[in-house]
Write a protein that holds these residues in place. Structure first.
Motif, mmCIF file in Angstrom:
data_model
loop_
_atom_site.group_PDB
_atom_site.id
_atom_site.type_symbol
_atom_site.label_atom_id
_atom_site.label_comp_id
_atom_site.label_asym_id
_atom_site.label_seq_id
_atom_site.Cartn_x
_atom_site.Cartn_y
_atom_site.Cartn_z
ATOM 1 N N UNK A 70 0.837 -1.192 0.000
ATOM 2 C CA UNK A 70 0.000 0.000 0.000
ATOM 3 C C UNK A 70 0.870 1.240 0.000
ATOM 4 N N UNK A 71 0.361 2.265 -0.663
ATOM 5 C CA UNK A 71 1.072 3.545 -0.633
ATOM 6 C C UNK A 71 1.054 4.070 0.807
ATOM 7 N N UNK A 72 2.207 4.564 1.285
ATOM 8 C CA UNK A 72 2.248 5.046 2.665
ATOM 9 C C UNK A 72 1.308 6.226 2.891
ATOM 10 N N UNK A 73 0.586 6.170 4.009
ATOM 11 C CA UNK A 73 -0.309 7.273 4.378
ATOM 12 C C UNK A 73 0.202 7.922 5.659
ATOM 13 N N UNK A 74 0.055 9.228 5.757
ATOM 14 C CA UNK A 74 0.545 9.923 6.940
ATOM 15 C C UNK A 74 -0.457 10.964 7.384
ATOM 16 N N UNK A 75 -0.453 11.270 8.686
ATOM 17 C CA UNK A 75 -1.171 12.413 9.211
ATOM 18 C C UNK A 75 -0.201 13.355 9.918
ATOM 19 N N UNK A 76 0.904 12.780 10.447
ATOM 20 C CA UNK A 76 1.856 13.567 11.228
ATOM 21 C C UNK A 76 2.839 14.269 10.299
ATOM 22 N N UNK A 77 3.005 15.565 10.490
ATOM 23 C CA UNK A 77 4.037 16.318 9.768
ATOM 24 C C UNK A 77 5.149 16.660 10.746
ATOM 25 N N UNK A 78 6.367 16.735 10.247
ATOM 26 C CA UNK A 78 7.503 17.069 11.100
ATOM 27 C C UNK A 78 7.781 18.565 11.017
ATOM 28 N N UNK A 79 8.124 19.142 12.153
ATOM 29 C CA UNK A 79 8.575 20.532 12.132
ATOM 30 C C UNK A 79 9.754 20.637 13.077
ATOM 31 N N UNK B 210 9.597 13.316 15.711
ATOM 32 C CA UNK B 210 9.286 14.685 16.126
ATOM 33 C C UNK B 210 9.714 14.931 17.575
ATOM 34 N N UNK B 211 9.487 13.935 18.436
ATOM 35 C CA UNK B 211 9.886 14.086 19.845
ATOM 36 C C UNK B 211 11.397 14.319 19.955
ATOM 37 N N UNK B 212 12.163 13.606 19.150
ATOM 38 C CA UNK B 212 13.621 13.783 19.175
ATOM 39 C C UNK B 212 14.005 15.150 18.613
ATOM 40 N N UNK B 213 13.336 15.543 17.534
ATOM 41 C CA UNK B 213 13.693 16.810 16.880
ATOM 42 C C UNK B 213 13.426 18.008 17.785
ATOM 43 N N UNK B 214 12.350 17.946 18.569
ATOM 44 C CA UNK B 214 11.990 19.132 19.360
ATOM 45 C C UNK B 214 12.571 19.094 20.771
#
Lengths: 109, 357
Positions: free
Chosen positions: A94-103, B349-353
């Protein structure tokens, strides 16, 4: 291709038979796991039986009104050789699905 | 009626010696070659013989090599592993299979009390060159006991080596390598990856490189971890079926400007501490991912090894993204249990922040 026969299971506690009310699938049809395949009536209840596996239906046993004993063949599936006999299902790619974005603010020290 | 079944041959590609194969086919080919090359090797387990295994890994091997070399056993894992001890003492090189990882529990006595310590107990006179194949981990929606993640349990036992491939190429080479060792190796096959195809270079364990000096067949490249994807900002450490998921996560993280390295640990005992130090020494951030429950999982061991070598430069404590502290669930709950893409991204994210102080 390999054929896998599924016998009528005990649908209650100590039941010995069930009567076919209506088939919901027919030979040649591709079914998915847990898809309802047949309506059955026992001395306790009427129920829809979910398919134990995915595959193509090759044969069904018993016309509406017929009684089948527990342990006798109910339905026969055809499955590819590389999936025959395994417990479980082959995972789909399946194509990967995400909701979490990294910042992040990366300090490159 | 006798019907000869053999695994479908892989498709030849342009590069010499490179074929597209599923992990099933790669393992089948490796076993076929082991039987041909080592007359002392024997393969057995539940349905391994006539049927060719429930996952078709031993398909066609009994017909080709005979019932004395590849055979079925009763439904008794303690017997399968107990027989392996006797065969090894008599000079054979057994390659037993337990059909599903959850079925290893009835054989724990034979594995832990006999196989793991016979060499030690006999002062080296009774080595146990046994390769125990264990279809492992979840991902195929199987019932209870048909999906587990037992690496920490096996890795904790002195005398055992533990390895898990994540690609068809590694499956082929690591199985042949494991079977050539004088010590018992627990070979954990990620059953959810059996059907995925990939390039297998049967001539060179480390594709894209020439053989190392003094290492004609490049087998030295099989003893440690493998960098599955290079990155600068953070290292994802994984093994088995979680490697492909971490590679997906790395691609998604790249969309957000985070360059993730994926380290496929491969060997879970001994763990390649040097590879961890090299990777995390560069990225300074690490998340370890496994399917097994968190508490006393192998992630703790990995985190400690990283801390030991990289404490001064780590940007944040090593994060663990794992299964929950519950029994490995049956199929319908797998999606809730196995670390998914979002849980791994959250860990990153936990590691990055993280900020000190």
């Amino acid at each position: 291709m390999a054929e896998i026969s599924f016998p009528l299971p005990d649908l209650g506690e100590g039941l010995i038979e069930a009567t076919v009310l209506d088939w919901l699938v027919e030979p040649g049809q591709q079914v998915e796991r847990n898809q309802a395949i047949v309506e059955l009536e026992t001395t306790k209840s009427a129920l829809e039986l979910p398919s134990p596996q995915a595959g193509k239906v090759v044969r069904i046993h018993g016309a509406p009104g017929d009684t089948i004993n527990v342990g006798e063949p109910l339905i026969v599936f055809e499955v590819p050789d590389d999936t025959a006999g395994i417990v479980g299902t082959v995972p789909k790619d399946e194509a990967p699905k995400r909701r979490v974005r990294l910042s992040a603010v990366l300090d490159e020290d | 009626m006798s019907e000869t079944i053999t695994a479908a041959p892989g498709i030849e590609t342009a590069a010499a010696g490179v074929r597209q194969m599923s992990m099933q086919q790669a393992l089948n080919r490796a076993l076929d070659e082991i039987l041909a090359e080592n007359p002392k090797s024997v393969i057995f387990g539940e349905d391994c013989g006539r049927l060719g295994g429930v996952f078709r890994i031993t398909d066609g091997l009994q017909a080709k090599h005979g019932e004395a070399r590849v055979f079925d056993t009763p439904l008794a894992e303690s017997g399968i592993l107990g027989m392996s001890v006797g065969l090894a003492m008599a000079g054979f090189h057994p390659i037993p299979e337990v059909q599903f990882d959850g079925f290893a529990y009835p054989a724990i006595n034979q594995i832990v009390c006999q196989i793991a310590r016979m060499n030690y107990r006999s002062r080296g006179t009774l080595p146990m060159p046994i390769t125990l194949r264990v279809p492992s981990f979840g991902g195929i929606r199987a019932p209870e006991h048909h999906g587990e993640s037992l690496e920490a349990l096996f890795a904790h036992v002195p005398g055992l080596k533990v390895v898990s491939p994540s690609t068809p190429h590694d499956a082929y080479h690591l199985l042949k390598y494991a079977a050539s060792r004088p010590d018992p190796v627990i070979f954990m096959e990620p059953k959810s990856r059996y059907w995925q195809k990939g390039p297998v270079d049967v001539t060179n364990p480390l594709p894209g490189t020439a053989a190392h000096d003094g290492d004609a067949d490049n087998s030295g490249s099989l003893t440690g971890a493998r960098v599955a994807r290079e990155g600068r900002h953070l290292t994802l450490v994984a093994w088995g079926a979680m490697v492909s998921r971490c590679l997906q996560v790395a691609e998604l993280a790249a969309e957000d400007g985070i360059d993730v390295e994926v380290l496929d640990l491969r060997w879970l005992k001994p763990i390649d501490a040097e590879a961890l130090a090299t990777s995390v020494g560069k990225t300074r951030r690490a998340v370890v991912v496994h399917e097994a429950p968190l508490t006393s999982g192998l992630g703790a061991e990995v985190a400690q090894l990283i801390t030991q070598s990289c404490f001064a430069t780590l940007k944040a404590p090593v994060e663990r993204v794992t299964g929950f502290d519950v029994p490995y669930p049956s199929g319908d709950l797998e999606d809730e249990y196995i670390p998914n893409i979002d849980r791994i991204l959250f860990g990153i994210q936990r590691v990055l922040e993280y900020r000190r102080g």
